[in-house]
Design a protein around this motif. Structure first.
Motif, PDB file in Angstrom:
ATOM      1  N   LEU A  51     -14.368   4.746 -21.404  1.00  0.00           N
ATOM      2  CA  LEU A  51     -14.021   4.457 -22.795  1.00  0.00           C
ATOM      3  C   LEU A  51     -14.107   2.961 -23.115  1.00  0.00           C
ATOM      4  O   LEU A  51     -14.637   2.579 -24.176  1.00  0.00           O
ATOM      5  CB  LEU A  51     -12.622   5.003 -23.099  1.00  0.00           C
ATOM      6  N   PRO A  52     -13.625   2.034 -22.263  1.00  0.00           N
ATOM      7  CA  PRO A  52     -13.746   0.608 -22.619  1.00  0.00           C
ATOM      8  C   PRO A  52     -15.205   0.168 -22.772  1.00  0.00           C
ATOM      9  O   PRO A  52     -15.527  -0.634 -23.669  1.00  0.00           O
ATOM     10  CB  PRO A  52     -13.082  -0.104 -21.423  1.00  0.00           C
ATOM     11  N   ALA A  99     -13.585  -3.601 -19.625  1.00  0.00           N
ATOM     12  CA  ALA A  99     -15.059  -3.684 -19.673  1.00  0.00           C
ATOM     13  C   ALA A  99     -15.446  -4.923 -20.478  1.00  0.00           C
ATOM     14  O   ALA A  99     -14.837  -5.214 -21.516  1.00  0.00           O
ATOM     15  CB  ALA A  99     -15.654  -2.428 -20.291  1.00  0.00           C
ATOM     16  N   PRO A 100     -16.481  -5.680 -20.042  1.00  0.00           N
ATOM     17  CA  PRO A 100     -16.888  -6.884 -20.778  1.00  0.00           C
ATOM     18  C   PRO A 100     -17.663  -6.534 -22.048  1.00  0.00           C
ATOM     19  O   PRO A 100     -18.359  -5.514 -22.114  1.00  0.00           O
ATOM     20  CB  PRO A 100     -17.761  -7.626 -19.766  1.00  0.00           C
ATOM     21  N   VAL A 101     -17.527  -7.373 -23.055  1.00  0.00           N
ATOM     22  CA  VAL A 101     -18.324  -7.262 -24.287  1.00  0.00           C
ATOM     23  C   VAL A 101     -19.479  -8.270 -24.152  1.00  0.00           C
ATOM     24  O   VAL A 101     -19.238  -9.502 -24.197  1.00  0.00           O
ATOM     25  CB  VAL A 101     -17.491  -7.549 -25.541  1.00  0.00           C
ATOM     26  N   PHE A 113      -8.790  -8.121 -16.376  1.00  0.00           N
ATOM     27  CA  PHE A 113      -9.430  -9.081 -17.266  1.00  0.00           C
ATOM     28  C   PHE A 113     -10.458  -9.924 -16.516  1.00  0.00           C
ATOM     29  O   PHE A 113     -11.639  -9.957 -16.857  1.00  0.00           O
ATOM     30  CB  PHE A 113      -8.391  -9.982 -17.931  1.00  0.00           C
ATOM     31  N   PHE A 114     -10.007 -10.607 -15.462  1.00  0.00           N
ATOM     32  CA  PHE A 114     -10.952 -11.520 -14.815  1.00  0.00           C
ATOM     33  C   PHE A 114     -12.003 -10.767 -14.007  1.00  0.00           C
ATOM     34  O   PHE A 114     -13.101 -11.285 -13.798  1.00  0.00           O
ATOM     35  CB  PHE A 114     -10.236 -12.587 -13.971  1.00  0.00           C
ATOM     36  N   ASP A 115     -11.741  -9.531 -13.560  1.00  0.00           N
ATOM     37  CA  ASP A 115     -12.802  -8.741 -12.932  1.00  0.00           C
ATOM     38  C   ASP A 115     -13.880  -8.374 -13.946  1.00  0.00           C
ATOM     39  O   ASP A 115     -15.093  -8.398 -13.641  1.00  0.00           O
ATOM     40  CB  ASP A 115     -12.236  -7.473 -12.307  1.00  0.00           C
ATOM     41  N   ALA A 116     -13.461  -8.020 -15.171  1.00  0.00           N
ATOM     42  CA  ALA A 116     -14.436  -7.694 -16.229  1.00  0.00           C
ATOM     43  C   ALA A 116     -15.198  -8.930 -16.671  1.00  0.00           C
ATOM     44  O   ALA A 116     -16.412  -8.864 -16.937  1.00  0.00           O
ATOM     45  CB  ALA A 116     -13.712  -7.060 -17.409  1.00  0.00           C
ATOM     46  N   GLU A 124     -16.097  -4.113 -12.734  1.00  0.00           N
ATOM     47  CA  GLU A 124     -15.334  -3.044 -13.392  1.00  0.00           C
ATOM     48  C   GLU A 124     -13.851  -3.381 -13.264  1.00  0.00           C
ATOM     49  O   GLU A 124     -13.321  -3.472 -12.157  1.00  0.00           O
ATOM     50  CB  GLU A 124     -15.642  -1.699 -12.724  1.00  0.00           C
ATOM     51  N   GLY A 125     -13.171  -3.578 -14.358  1.00  0.00           N
ATOM     52  CA  GLY A 125     -11.769  -3.964 -14.328  1.00  0.00           C
ATOM     53  C   GLY A 125     -10.851  -2.757 -14.241  1.00  0.00           C
ATOM     54  O   GLY A 125     -10.865  -1.904 -15.140  1.00  0.00           O
ATOM     55  N   ARG A 126     -10.103  -2.695 -13.167  1.00  0.00           N
ATOM     56  CA  ARG A 126      -9.118  -1.612 -12.998  1.00  0.00           C
ATOM     57  C   ARG A 126      -7.832  -2.206 -12.423  1.00  0.00           C
ATOM     58  O   ARG A 126      -7.899  -3.049 -11.517  1.00  0.00           O
ATOM     59  CB  ARG A 126      -9.634  -0.531 -12.049  1.00  0.00           C
TER      60      ARG A 126
END
Length: 623
Positions: free
Chosen positions: A74-75, A175-177, A148-151, A156-158
């Motif tokens: 979804l993100p 998820a990054p934009v 946040f910083f993983d994205a 993949e930010g979890r």
């Protein structure tokens, strides 16, 4: 009975020894079976419980993975929306911010997630689905969160954590934009985990826990275990947890568990409020979430089943052994019974001869003992009668010196009256002389009555009981000691209802009253309060006579021996110590009771209880 016992004892000694050896072997065998059976059944039931635990564990992990799979993409989908990309390109556009806030709120309600929000490159939240809630994320900075910083780094930010703003537990997807190959921000979706916990509760004899890499429990079916660690909370673990602020301000504790695993199973004991509980533990990791999911099954049911199985097996074994023993014993008893019959016949013949001789000897001894006891009883009665008479004579002896004064005084008065009568006759005053002679006659009558009472008192009584008027006996007793009452200044109060009578002998009852009153007078003579109360009352078919003095009372040691023969608290030469003992036996002969104690208000209290009777003429006044 001796014959019946001796024959089996002689014949079955060897059989008993064999049975003892067999019983010992059986007990050893049952012990071995019980031990190894216990090991086997516990392992079997624990394996069965472990299999159920694995099934529950697989189901729990499947639910977790399915719940996460619903939201993990979804993100990334939201990050591709034009509105999100336009907003991050122009983050100061109020109209666009309001539009995206409502858009995110609509998506959040549609997917039933906890929160959806967009952060800029510095980690500050620009828009959020809860922009109009009590604790909106807008303006909060989350750059310290791994999702946040993983994205931002393109991954993949979890991350699982306790919200620092909402203080609600949740799992975060980030998820990054990316626009034109450039990262402009991060879209984060938070999902609620409490709905999953609700499905775990009420599971029966098991608990489910999910812990992070540091061992801290963040999901559990047991609320008391939340934020407890299954691993020691070292400084390094606490520092790593604080760096990401995973649990915000929650208090972290170590779970009070002890690892009691054996070679086959992983076992924990966890202390509770009342007692510790043992759990069988099965675990599996979820690498995609960096979690460890464990199912803890209460072992009490498995242990109870194992114990029941062992007991049933031992009982079955015991029943088989018992059945075999019954058969073997039956055959042995049959052989033994036949031998017993042969031996018993011979033994019986010998015992009949011996017992006949013994019975004849015992019968002769019994006849001799009966004759001896009868003679002893006759001597005892005679001795008792002699003791009673000796007590009376001793009392007369003690009174003789004082009674001489009681006789000398009226004799001196009679002599004076006689001299006066002679003078009056010489002067011719006949009427005055007649009155003087009448006074002499009254003095003689008084001395005669006193002498008669002393003679009756000294006479040996017979054993027949009759109706005794209590008032008359008390009056005769008081007349005997009236000289002492007057000489000692004693205040004797008598309260005897008229017509009151008891069963007994007047002479012996008079002796009892004389002994009890004499003790009371001895007690009060040395004190200032010289009152003595003699009262009687009737209740149903019993008459109670009370003699209470105001002396020092009876000491504890004397109270236990006061009716023993030859026991006396008086000085040497002041009595034989037989008065109260004789009185006690006299009252027992009358069918009554004599008690001695202390009155609650002070002084001694003697209580005489006798059978009541109706007034009848006394047949033998000298009794």
């Amino acid at each position: 009975m001796t014959l019946a016992l001796s024959i089996p004892s002689a014949l079955s000694a060897r059989l008993r020894r064999r049975w003892l050896v067999a019983a010992a072997l059986v007990l050893v065998g049952m012990g071995v079976v019980g031990f190894w059976g216990s090991v086997y059944t516990h392992r079997s039931f624990f394996n069965e419980a472990e299999a159920r635990g694995h099934n529950t564990l697989r189901l729990a992990i499947a639910v977790l993975r399915g719940h996460m799979a619903r939201y993990e993409n979804l993100p990334e989908v939201i990050a591709g929306f034009d509105e999100i990309q336009d907003l991050l390109a122009a983050p100061d556009n109020p109209a666009l911010i309001d539009e995206v806030n409502h858009y995110l709120k609509e998506i959040n309600e549609q997917f039933r997630s906890s929160d959806i929000y967009v952060m800029g490159m510095d980690g500050t939240t620009i828009v959020a689905s809860n922009f109009d809630g009590e604790r909106p994320f807008v303006g909060d900075n989350f750059q310290y969160r791994p999702y946040f910083f993983d994205a931002i780094d393109g991954g993949e930010g979890r991350f699982f954590a306790l919200g620092t703003t909402s203080f609600k537990r949740g799992y975060y997807f980030g998820a990054p934009v990316v626009v034109g190959g450039e990262t402009l921000g991060v879209v984060a979706v938070k999902i609620d985990v409490e709905t999953i916990e609700d499905t775990w509760r009420g599971g029966g004899d098991y608990q489910i826990i999910v812990n992070d890499p540091e061992g801290i429990i963040f999901m559990t079916s047991e609320p008391n275990w939340l934020y407890n660690s299954v691993l020691p909370l070292t400084r390094e673990r606490l520092a790593r947890t604080a760096e990401t602020r995973r649990y915000a301000n929650a208090e972290l504790r170590e779970l009070p568990l002890a690892d009691v695993s054996d070679e086959n199973h992983r076992l924990y004991t966890i202390a509770g409020n009342a007692a510790s509980t043992e759990y069988l533990v099965v675990s599996e990791s979820m690498p995609e979430a960096d979690w460890t999911v464990s199912v803890l099954l209460d072992t009490s049911s498995a242990r109870a089943q194992a114990l029941t199985a062992i007991v049933i097996a031992l009982l079955a074994m015991a029943m088989l052994i018992l059945a075999g023993a019954v058969v073997i014993q039956g055959r042995a008893r049959l052989r033994e019974r036949m031998q017993m019959q042969r031996d018993a016949k011979e033994l019986l013949e010998r015992r009949v001869i011996e017992r006949t001789a013994e019975l004849a000897s015992v019968n002769n001894k019994l006849e001799e003992e009966v004759a001896e006891r009868r003679a002893t009883e006759a001597r005892l009665r005679k001795t008792q009668s002699d003791l009673i008479q000796a007590g009376k004579l001793a009392a007369l002896g003690r009174m003789s010196a004082d009674l001489s004064h009681e006789f000398n005084q009226p004799l001196a008065a009679a002599r004076n009256y006689a001299d006066n009568a002679l003078v009056l006759f010489d002067r011719g005053r006949i009427e005055d002389a007649r009155r003087t002679v009448a006074n002499i006659s009254g003095i003689i009558d008084r001395m005669t009555a006193l002498s008669r009472h002393l003679r009756n008192f000294a006479r040996k009584p017979n054993e027949k009981l009759s109706t005794v008027p209590l008032g008359q006996v008390v009056a005769d007793t008081v007349q005997l000691i009236d000289w002492r009452i007057k000489a000692s200044g004693i205040d004797l109060t008598i309260d005897i209802p008229p017509g009151l009578a008891v069963m007994g002998g007047p002479n012996r009852l008079e002796q009892v009253l004389l002994n009890v009153l004499a003790n009371a007078m001895d007690a009060v003579e040395a004190g200032e309060d010289r009152r003595i109360l003699l009262s009687a009352s009737r209740k149903a078919d019993r008459v109670t006579i009370l003699v209470r003095d105001h002396g020092p009372g009876i000491t504890a040691g004397a109270n236990e021996r006061i009716f023993d023969p030859f026991f006396s608290t008086k000085g040497t030469g002041k009595g034989l110590g037989l008065g109260l003992s004789i009185s006690y036996n006299i009252i027992k002969d009358f069918g009554g009771e004599l008690h001695a104690g202390n009155h609650p208000e002070g002084g001694a209290l003697f209580t005489i209880e006798l059978n009541a009777a109706d007034i009848e003429p006394i047949a033998d006044a000298a009794q």
